[in-house]
Write a protein that holds these residues in place. Structure first.
Motif, PDB file in Angstrom:
ATOM      1  N   GLN A 241      48.217 -30.099  -1.028  1.00 26.80           N
ATOM      2  CA  GLN A 241      47.324 -30.508   0.287  1.00 26.80           C
ATOM      3  C   GLN A 241      48.009 -31.240   1.076  1.00 26.80           C
ATOM      4  O   GLN A 241      48.285 -31.052   2.418  1.00 26.80           O
ATOM      5  CB  GLN A 241      46.088 -30.679  -0.001  1.00 26.80           C
ATOM      6  N   ASP A 244      51.247 -30.142   3.245  1.00 28.40           N
ATOM      7  CA  ASP A 244      50.893 -28.978   4.459  1.00 28.40           C
ATOM      8  C   ASP A 244      51.071 -29.469   5.628  1.00 28.40           C
ATOM      9  O   ASP A 244      50.653 -30.698   6.042  1.00 28.40           O
ATOM     10  CB  ASP A 244      49.450 -28.209   4.102  1.00 28.40           C
ATOM     11  N   PRO A 245      51.770 -28.884   6.308  1.00 32.41           N
ATOM     12  CA  PRO A 245      52.139 -29.271   8.023  1.00 32.41           C
ATOM     13  C   PRO A 245      50.671 -29.784   8.756  1.00 32.41           C
ATOM     14  O   PRO A 245      50.754 -30.685   9.449  1.00 32.41           O
ATOM     15  CB  PRO A 245      52.827 -28.456   8.588  1.00 32.41           C
ATOM     16  N   ALA A 246      49.908 -29.097   8.464  1.00 32.14           N
ATOM     17  CA  ALA A 246      48.441 -29.343   9.222  1.00 32.14           C
ATOM     18  C   ALA A 246      47.954 -30.912   8.718  1.00 32.14           C
ATOM     19  O   ALA A 246      47.370 -31.418   9.387  1.00 32.14           O
ATOM     20  CB  ALA A 246      47.583 -28.384   9.144  1.00 32.14           C
ATOM     21  N   PHE A 247      48.071 -31.065   7.262  1.00 34.07           N
ATOM     22  CA  PHE A 247      47.636 -32.116   6.736  1.00 34.07           C
ATOM     23  C   PHE A 247      48.375 -33.597   7.198  1.00 34.07           C
ATOM     24  O   PHE A 247      47.690 -34.505   7.903  1.00 34.07           O
ATOM     25  CB  PHE A 247      47.547 -32.106   5.231  1.00 34.07           C
ATOM     26  N   ASN A 249      50.229 -33.481   9.945  1.00 32.29           N
ATOM     27  CA  ASN A 249      49.852 -33.739  11.395  1.00 32.29           C
ATOM     28  C   ASN A 249      48.564 -34.222  11.590  1.00 32.29           C
ATOM     29  O   ASN A 249      48.512 -35.344  12.498  1.00 32.29           O
ATOM     30  CB  ASN A 249      49.919 -32.412  12.154  1.00 32.29           C
ATOM     31  N   SER A 250      47.549 -34.175  10.693  1.00 35.42           N
ATOM     32  CA  SER A 250      46.354 -35.084  10.825  1.00 35.42           C
ATOM     33  C   SER A 250      46.663 -36.399  10.548  1.00 35.42           C
ATOM     34  O   SER A 250      45.915 -37.313  11.248  1.00 35.42           O
ATOM     35  CB  SER A 250      45.349 -34.284   9.906  1.00 35.42           C
ATOM     36  N   SER A 260      52.898 -32.342  16.208  1.00 37.92           N
ATOM     37  CA  SER A 260      53.286 -30.909  16.221  1.00 37.92           C
ATOM     38  C   SER A 260      54.668 -30.696  16.704  1.00 37.92           C
ATOM     39  O   SER A 260      55.235 -29.796  16.295  1.00 37.92           O
ATOM     40  CB  SER A 260      52.408 -29.725  16.963  1.00 37.92           C
TER      41      SER A 260
END
Length: 579
Positions: A241, A244-247, A249-250, A260
């Motif tokens: 988790q 993960d790039p999205a995590f 970035n958050s 991004s």
């Protein structure tokens, strides 16, 4: 049929400690084989802090010019709370060892500079793709069997025999495990996500430690436009988790306008460790660096502690291999390095607990206490000048007590009842600590660092007088056998006089800054016996010098050696680099 390849020392692991140790041994003319399991040096960022003690060692092996471009001197650290308020600043201004106290650095580039520096020594080689899987030791040697995979995939074995083997393979050290050495300490369960990016999107040059109870973090500006963040992870966040790039970035959304667009170098989860080996030597095998001690990142001392190991061990191995000392000298490696390594581990663990408080009430109490303490200038400077960092002080090892002249031990204070001691401004013993490195002047060079003037071996430094007139013939003969350089330090105003008055074999240094005069003025120890690693082995009044020297030689298990086998002095010293 397998043949056995010989060298003085086999080093297992081409990390920074192994590479520095190989440079030191190469400088002293010893033959070294470095065996590395990987096919090349590690190329991703790891350590980020390089201190003045390490830079002094880099200077000793002549690699300042190669390393300096990959550093960011005067790396300021600010501890901020959850609201972004600065509650502590660490920005030491001292340069007692000749270099800035703190540098940011790019470890892969510095490690590669250490590796490339080995090409200067024709007695040193590094073999990549050589995994040591078995080691056999007997009374006179140690042999490493290395597994080598050929280009066609066929596996072969090579045998490397040496007088000593040093395991520098990191925290999972097979050498330490083979020897059955205990690795004592703790591994806190807290996990952290480290994120390294190129083209630093912030551009601020220093370090911010975020003591935010919601999620503690670190933000570090590094050379070559690299930025590092570290975020503490919660127990319910899995490794898949959080990488993960999205995590990621958050997490970075509060730090960067547009995460991004970042150019990531790596995203990796790690756990801090605080462990120290029970001992660093077993027979003809030794361990150094992370193989001997692991510490959390908070004080930036993992890489530097490894450099201290190499600095301490290198001259001792060279001394034993030259025949100047019995190999009992190598036992002092544990005596001298273990306690300081443990002190740095303990300090790093304590600092980490201070930063990663997640209870809001406890965090508020910490912030309030820090704010109150910052009102006191002495407390504020205690943190700003980094005086909380324990400097190495050896109380056992290659030392002579300045009061009793006991061999192998040295108290931290001067207790003699003689008037020069009772009236001294500073009664803290200089024995067992590093000697300062101010700039000096010689007949040939102006404003150079002390170490570049005196060379890379033993020195006897005397204030204001000719050491050949202060020491008896027997002591001078012993020092000549040891290969020690005799040094006289005088005020710059007296340098021309001293050059004519003193023995031609004495190196005369002009103290044009006055810093050495201040050091000697504060201490009733006008004669200093300085080890190759720049630690003071003995310091005394003139009449105590012969007994002090005898105690030092006893502590180092000195046996002497014919001139032709003595450790080289001067002729293998790398070119001076006093940038």
């Amino acid at each position: 049929m397998n043949t056995t390849e010989d060298s003085d020392v086999v080093i297992v692991g081409a990390g920074p400690v192994g590479l520095m140790l190989a440079n030191i041994l190469g400088m002293y003319g010893r033959s070294v084989t470095v065996l590395e399991a990987l096919d090349d040096l590690i190329d991703y960022p790891r350590g980020v802090g390089l201190d003045d003690e390490s830079f002094r060692t880099i200077q000793t092996v002549g690699l300042v010019d190669a390393v300096r471009p990959h550093t960011n001197p005067q790396h300021v650290m600010r501890l901020v709370n959850g609201a972004g308020k600065v509650i502590l600043v660490n920005n030491p201004q001292t340069d007692e060892f000749g270099w800035e106290r703190k540098h940011g650095f790019i470890q892969p580039e510095v490690d590669r500079a250490l590796y490339q520096g080995l090409s200067r020594w024709d007695t040193v080689r590094v073999l990549f793709g050589h995994r040591v899987e078995e080691v056999v030791e007997d009374a006179t040697s140690v042999t490493a069997m290395a597994r080598v995979a050929g280009a066609d995939g066929e596996v072969s074995e090579r045998r490397f025999r040496a007088q000593y083997l040093v395991g520098c393979e990191g925290g999972k050290s097979p050498t330490r495990k083979r020897l059955g050495v205990k690795f004592e300490g703790e591994s806190p369960s807290t996990r952290w996500l480290v994120v390294d990016v190129n083209n630093d999107p912030l551009g601020t040059p220093n370090v911010f430690l975020g003591a935010d109870p919601k999620r503690p973090y670190v933000s570090i500006g590094l050379p070559h436009a690299v930025r590092r963040w570290e975020f503490m992870l919660h127990d319910d966040e899995s490794e898949d988790q959080v990488t993960d790039p999205a995590f990621v970035n958050s997490l970075l959304a509060e730090h960067v306008p547009d995460p991004s667009t970042l150019e990531y170098i790596r995203r990796r989860v790690f756990t801090h460790h605080g462990r120290v080996a029970s001992h660093f030597r077993e027979g003809r095998q030794l361990i150094a660096g992370d193989a001997a001690h692991l510490m959390p990142v908070w004080m930036g001392q993992g890489w530097n502690s490894g450099m201290r190991d190499a600095t301490n061990l290198g001259w001792k191995l060279a001394t034993v291999l030259s025949g100047q000392a019995d190999d009992a000298l190598l036992d002092t490696f544990t005596d001298e390095r273990k306690e300081h390594a443990k002190a740095m581990v303990d300090l790093s663990l304590t600092f980490g607990r201070f930063i990663k408080i997640t209870n809001p009430v406890a965090a508020a109490a910490r912030d309030a206490a820090s704010t109150a303490l910052n009102l006191f200038p002495q407390v504020k400077s205690y943190f700003a000048d980094m005086r909380f960092k324990p400097m190495p002080r050896y109380t056992r090892g290659v030392l002579a007590d300045p009061t009793t002249r006991t061999a192998g031990r040295a108290a931290a204070t001067l207790t003699s009842r003689l008037i020069p001691v009772r009236t001294a401004n500073n009664k803290v013993s200089p024995v067992g600590v590093q000697f300062p490195q101010p700039r000096v002047t010689t007949t040939d060079r102006s404003d150079i660092l002390l170490d570049d003037a005196i060379g890379n071996w033993w020195s006897v430094i005397v204030w204001g007088n000719d050491p050949t007139r202060m020491l008896p013939t027997k002591s001078l003969d012993t020092l000549a056998t040891l290969g020690a350089r005799l040094v006289a330090v005088v005020p710059e105003t007296q340098r021309d006089w001293a050059q004519q008055y003193m023995d031609a074999g004495v190196l005369v240094l002009g103290d044009h800054t006055g810093r050495l005069k201040k050091w000697f003025d504060d201490r009733p120890t006008p004669i200093v016996f300085l080890r190759p690693d720049r630690f003071v082995a003995g310091a005394c009044l003139a009449q105590d010098a012969p007994a002090t020297l005898d105690a030092i030689l006893e502590a180092m298990h000195f046996v002497g050696s014919p001139a032709e086998t003595a450790v080289p002095q001067g002729d293998r010293t790398p070119a001076a680099q006093s940038a």
